[in-house]
Enzyme design. Structure first.
Site: not given
Length: 378
Positions: A248, A333, A335
């Site tokens: 990001c 993202h 994660e």
């Protein structure tokens, strides 16, 4: 109690208050996620923003301590169509209302969030003020006019850890540079046995070298990447020395350090349903995203960067890799879990890159390095 949201173009929304009795300014944005409002509230990348949820029902499954992405929420306001004050879920420990009250964040419900979203999509994100006060609209307009964009920027320092800390592991040592990192990044690294050292946003290249890392993780974070030029300088200095993985804001900073440029999008990407195409395989991933800025495609041409992923909606750059150094990044993202776990392979790819780098890099024996240091001291 009544609450009001005033946009800088003069549009006024009047609805019901929940959360704190407060008055806050911020950049008004929208998120298209159907679930995950707790992750949105606690994502440091939303610092300085008044977040509108496009899904009409918010609060129905409550808040649980296990789903926080940071120690506290950083949003400046929360806008929903319908707020459910009594959650119904076995994991719920308290409500959205009590969470916002605890941190002094105002919320507004019972407004036309579809209309608000259409305004933002048409005109772009804009400043807004969310208040539970009875101040006249003209006074609110004046207050909003006096709020400069600069006040809504430089958010990285507010969300980053103020001091270094570690999450010990038995495998590769990763320095995680915290620009406003979500806890999911640390969770992914530690679940793979990594020895993670989390450092503040303004950590220098020399300070990172002293930690003897195997790789560098550049985290997500709020705001404009050009507001943290010191981070760009740090990345320039260590690029090529250590494998780098940016996420990001870390992706944007990596691009700037490699000579590319960034730009602000009209209304950004925020939600858990953004399609991203991996160019090498042609596969499409459903990703979680939260950002206002993107890497300019035309700025890549004269750099050593290669585009690896693109957004299937607007064709903006979603992934990069360096053609000479062990370094890559993604705008989304990995994660997060919208896929649910489609993109977690990127952390494995990062660790494979570290291991390959170790094998290919010829290093002097440690005794020789220590002996040279002693000799140099005399």
């Amino acid at each position: 109690m009544q609450a009001r949201l005033l946009l800088e173009d003069g549009t006024l929304f009047t609805g019901k208050s929940f959360g704190a009795e407060a008055e806050m300014t911020g950049e008004v944005v929208f998120n298209t996620g159907i679930t995950g409002y707790q992750e949105v509230l606690s994502d440091p990348s939303y610092c300085g923003q008044i977040v509108t949820m496009t899904y009409p029902l918010i609060g129905n499954y409550g808040i649980t301590r296990d789903d926080f992405e940071s120690m506290r929420p950083f949003v400046h306001g929360f806008v929903v169509r319908r707020h459910e004050p009594v959650p119904s879920n076995w994991r719920a420990e308290y409500s959205v209302d009590s969470l916002l009250k605890e941190y002094g964040i105002p919320g507004i419900s019972e407004i036309d969030t579809r209309m608000l979203t259409r305004i933002i999509r048409h005109y772009g994100t804009m400043k807004g003020i969310l208040t539970t006060s009875n101040k006249p609209v003209e006074e609110l307009k004046e207050m909003l006019g006096d709020t400069t964009i600069a006040e809504l920027r430089n958010q990285v320092a507010k969300t980053s850890t103020p001091q270094m800390f570690s999450s010990p592991g038995s495998k590769e040592r990763i320095v995680l540079v915290d620009f406003g990192a979500k806890s999911g990044i640390l969770r992914e690294l530690t679940s793979r046995g990594c020895d993670v050292v989390v450092v503040p946003h303004d950590t220098t290249a020399e300070e990172i070298r002293r930690l003897h890392p195997d790789g560098i993780q550049l985290s997500n974070g709020p705001g404009d990447p050009k507001d943290v030029p010191y981070a760009v300088d740090m990345i320039k200095e260590i690029m090529g020395e250590y494998p780098i993985f940016g996420i990001c804001l870390g992706h944007q900073l990596f691009a700037l350090a490699a000579g590319a440029d960034t730009e602000k999008l009209k209304f950004g990407h925020r939600g858990g349903n953004h399609p991203v195409k991996e160019l090498a395989s042609g596969r499409c991933y459903i990703t979680s995203q939260n950002h206002s800025f993107a890497v300019r495609e035309d700025s890549i041409k004269n750099t050593d960067l290669e585009v690896t992923h693109i957004n299937n909606n607007d064709k903006t750059i979603e992934g990069l890799k360096h053609s000479k150094y062990p370094a890559f990044s993604v705008q989304y993202h990995p994660e997060a879990a919208p896929g649910p776990l489609d993109s977690s392979y990127l952390f494995d790819q990062f660790l494979d890159m570290i291991r390959n780098h170790k094998q290919n890099e010829v290093r002097k024996p440690r005794q020789a390095v220590l002996a040279a240091a002693v000799k140099g001291a005399h």
